[in-house]
Design a protein around this motif. Structure first.
Motif, PDB file in Angstrom:
ATOM      1  N   SER A 179       6.985   1.390 -12.088  1.00  0.00           N
ATOM      2  CA  SER A 179       8.243   0.898 -12.642  1.00  0.00           C
ATOM      3  C   SER A 179       9.051   0.225 -11.530  1.00  0.00           C
ATOM      4  CB  SER A 179       9.053   2.058 -13.225  1.00  0.00           C
ATOM      5  OG  SER A 179       9.537   2.898 -12.187  1.00  0.00           O
ATOM      6  N   SER A 180      10.106  -0.468 -11.923  1.00  0.00           N
ATOM      7  CA  SER A 180      10.947  -1.139 -10.933  1.00  0.00           C
ATOM      8  C   SER A 180      11.558  -0.135  -9.963  1.00  0.00           C
ATOM      9  CB  SER A 180      12.051  -1.934 -11.635  1.00  0.00           C
ATOM     10  OG  SER A 180      11.518  -2.976 -12.419  1.00  0.00           O
ATOM     11  N   ILE A 181      12.070   0.966 -10.487  1.00  0.00           N
ATOM     12  CA  ILE A 181      12.702   1.965  -9.627  1.00  0.00           C
ATOM     13  C   ILE A 181      11.671   2.587  -8.692  1.00  0.00           C
ATOM     14  CG2 ILE A 181      13.842   4.220  -9.610  1.00  0.00           C
ATOM     15  CD1 ILE A 181      15.325   3.398 -12.127  1.00  0.00           C
ATOM     16  N   GLN A 182      10.474   2.856  -9.205  1.00  0.00           N
ATOM     17  CA  GLN A 182       9.418   3.398  -8.356  1.00  0.00           C
ATOM     18  C   GLN A 182       9.059   2.412  -7.251  1.00  0.00           C
ATOM     19  OE1 GLN A 182       6.269   4.293 -11.105  1.00  0.00           O
ATOM     20  NE2 GLN A 182       7.412   5.950 -12.084  1.00  0.00           N
ATOM     21  N   ALA A 183       9.020   1.127  -7.571  1.00  0.00           N
ATOM     22  CA  ALA A 183       8.696   0.113  -6.565  1.00  0.00           C
ATOM     23  C   ALA A 183       9.769   0.050  -5.488  1.00  0.00           C
ATOM     24  CB  ALA A 183       8.535  -1.249  -7.231  1.00  0.00           C
ATOM     25  N   ARG A 213      12.623  12.402 -10.220  1.00  0.00           N
ATOM     26  CA  ARG A 213      11.541  11.991 -11.130  1.00  0.00           C
ATOM     27  C   ARG A 213      10.723  10.849 -10.519  1.00  0.00           C
ATOM     28  NH1 ARG A 213      15.761  12.553 -14.936  1.00  0.00           N
ATOM     29  NH2 ARG A 213      16.094  10.292 -14.963  1.00  0.00           N
ATOM     30  N   THR A 214      11.408   9.948  -9.841  1.00  0.00           N
ATOM     31  CA  THR A 214      10.731   8.800  -9.224  1.00  0.00           C
ATOM     32  C   THR A 214       9.781   9.260  -8.124  1.00  0.00           C
ATOM     33  OG1 THR A 214      12.618   7.360  -9.707  1.00  0.00           O
ATOM     34  CG2 THR A 214      11.098   6.641  -7.974  1.00  0.00           C
ATOM     35  N   LEU A 215      10.249  10.135  -7.256  1.00  0.00           N
ATOM     36  CA  LEU A 215       9.408  10.624  -6.162  1.00  0.00           C
ATOM     37  C   LEU A 215       8.234  11.445  -6.683  1.00  0.00           C
ATOM     38  CD1 LEU A 215      12.066  11.616  -3.465  1.00  0.00           C
ATOM     39  CD2 LEU A 215      10.702   9.519  -3.626  1.00  0.00           C
ATOM     40  N   THR A 216       8.475  12.204  -7.748  1.00  0.00           N
ATOM     41  CA  THR A 216       7.381  12.983  -8.350  1.00  0.00           C
ATOM     42  C   THR A 216       6.300  12.056  -8.887  1.00  0.00           C
ATOM     43  OG1 THR A 216       8.822  14.837  -8.926  1.00  0.00           O
ATOM     44  CG2 THR A 216       6.789  14.620 -10.177  1.00  0.00           C
ATOM     45  N   ALA A 217       6.722  10.985  -9.560  1.00  0.00           N
ATOM     46  CA  ALA A 217       5.754  10.034 -10.115  1.00  0.00           C
ATOM     47  C   ALA A 217       4.957   9.362  -9.006  1.00  0.00           C
ATOM     48  CB  ALA A 217       6.479   8.986 -10.959  1.00  0.00           C
ATOM     49  N   LEU A 218       5.613   8.982  -7.912  1.00  0.00           N
ATOM     50  CA  LEU A 218       4.922   8.340  -6.795  1.00  0.00           C
ATOM     51  C   LEU A 218       3.963   9.310  -6.107  1.00  0.00           C
ATOM     52  CD1 LEU A 218       7.876   6.307  -5.219  1.00  0.00           C
ATOM     53  CD2 LEU A 218       5.950   5.389  -6.533  1.00  0.00           C
ATOM     54  N   ALA A 219       4.384  10.556  -5.971  1.00  0.00           N
ATOM     55  CA  ALA A 219       3.514  11.565  -5.360  1.00  0.00           C
ATOM     56  C   ALA A 219       2.300  11.841  -6.235  1.00  0.00           C
ATOM     57  CB  ALA A 219       4.302  12.849  -5.109  1.00  0.00           C
ATOM     58  N   ASP A 220       2.510  11.895  -7.546  1.00  0.00           N
ATOM     59  CA  ASP A 220       1.392  12.133  -8.472  1.00  0.00           C
ATOM     60  C   ASP A 220       0.376  11.001  -8.415  1.00  0.00           C
ATOM     61  OD1 ASP A 220       2.553  14.495  -9.240  1.00  0.00           O
ATOM     62  OD2 ASP A 220       3.391  13.716 -11.121  1.00  0.00           O
ATOM     63  N   ARG A 221       0.840   9.799  -8.119  1.00  0.00           N
ATOM     64  CA  ARG A 221      -0.060   8.643  -7.985  1.00  0.00           C
ATOM     65  C   ARG A 221      -0.719   8.593  -6.611  1.00  0.00           C
ATOM     66  NH1 ARG A 221       1.104   3.839 -10.594  1.00  0.00           N
ATOM     67  NH2 ARG A 221      -0.612   3.018  -9.335  1.00  0.00           N
ATOM     68  N   GLY A 222      -0.318   9.468  -5.718  1.00  0.00           N
ATOM     69  CA  GLY A 222      -0.874   9.461  -4.371  1.00  0.00           C
ATOM     70  C   GLY A 222      -0.312   8.365  -3.487  1.00  0.00           C
ATOM     71  N   LEU A 223       0.871   7.834  -3.833  1.00  0.00           N
ATOM     72  CA  LEU A 223       1.462   6.735  -3.079  1.00  0.00           C
ATOM     73  C   LEU A 223       2.399   7.230  -1.978  1.00  0.00           C
ATOM     74  CD1 LEU A 223       2.204   4.314  -6.062  1.00  0.00           C
ATOM     75  CD2 LEU A 223       0.220   4.339  -4.544  1.00  0.00           C
TER      76      LEU A 223
END
Length: 290
Positions: A179-183, A213-223
């Motif tokens: 997502s934009s916020i994740q980017a 939520r953003t950091l969790t999503a990025l961590a789950d993706r391994g980024l």
């Protein structure tokens, strides 16, 4: 090869500030019950071109047909536009502004001019003139067809530039599967190599739950990886190798997007001054709403 770490700042800061202001614009319109920015463009177009087909409106506004049709249906239900069927082609819906729609445009104008005034308030004198030229040139360069309505030229070009950057940045993020916020978060973490969640939240002008939520999503993706900071309650974010690759691609595409939009003005003193002013006003707005 992606854009180097040292050259990311201009592109990523510009995209972040305009994108976040677009979110602020959308949130303000939503809170006031005014509607969406796309509804506003459709109302303006209907006032300028009575009985315009929905498909033609989509082309002029550079929106997909489904989005335009959905907005038109919502506006018709609210009584702000009238929908009729074309006599030449019964499959085509034509839209025209109603008296209620005229009133709604005035309400939109007031809301949007108020937001733009807050955003551009740190600029004055020659700095404001240069910012207006920067925004107007960007809209003219992209041949935006929404140069109409009652908004002051500078205010309307600010709104349009925010929306254009937000849309195009969102598309390039979608291609990378974020997502934009994740980017925004990923690129800034990659720039800093390691950053606390508190510092990152301040830079991105986000509330704590959204950042979490953003950091969790990025961590789950391994980024990114997360680890304890100086205190037990503090969290540090660090990019992974694949996260750096993703961040580099996003930064490189963002740089190209903005160079295309701003042309020779990209990176100019007027550009830098405008982005700095917009960050100042965005941070002030964020503090007030916290």
């Amino acid at each position: 090869m992606g854009t180097s770490l040292n050259s990311w700042e201009l592109a990523t800061e510009t995209a972040l500030i305009f994108d976040q202001w677009m979110r602020a614009i959308a949130a303000s319109l939503r809170d006031e019950g005014a509607g969406s920015i796309n509804q506003f463009w459709i109302l303006l177009l209907a006032s300028e071109r009575p009985r315009i087909p929905v498909g033609a409106a989509a082309d002029v506004l550079e929106l997909n047909y489904t989005t335009t049709a959905e907005c038109a249906a919502q506006l018709a239900q609210a009584g702000t536009i009238a929908k009729t069927t074309s006599e030449d082609d019964g499959r085509r819906s034509l839209i025209s502004l109603t008296a209620t729609g005229t009133q709604r445009i005035a309400a939109f104008d007031q809301s949007l001019m108020g937001i733009a005034k807050i955003a551009l308030d740190p600029l004055e004198g020659e700095g404001r003139i240069r910012a207006m030229h920067l925004l107007f040139s960007a809209c003219k360069r992209r041949d935006k067809k929404r140069m109409m309505g009652n908004l002051v030229r500078g205010d309307s070009t600010f709104i349009m530039t925010c929306q254009q950057i937000s849309i195009e940045f969102g598309r390039l993020c979608k291609r990378q599967g974020v997502s934009s916020i994740q980017a925004h978060a990923l690129v800034h973490v990659a720039q800093r190599e390691s950053i606390s969640a508190k510092e990152l939240r301040g830079h991105l002008c986000l509330d704590a739950p959204t950042l979490s939520r953003t950091l969790t999503a990025l961590a789950d993706r391994g980024l990114i990886s997360r680890q304890a900071g100086a205190s037990r309650r503090e969290v540090e974010a660090t990019p992974t190798a694949i996260g750096l690759q993703y961040a580099s691609l996003i930064a490189e595409e963002t740089d190209a997007l903005l160079a295309n939009l701003f042309g020779d003005d990209y990176g100019s003193p007027a550009h830098l001054q405008t982005v700095a002013a917009l960050r100042t006003s965005l941070e002030a707005r964020t503090r007030q709403s916290a």
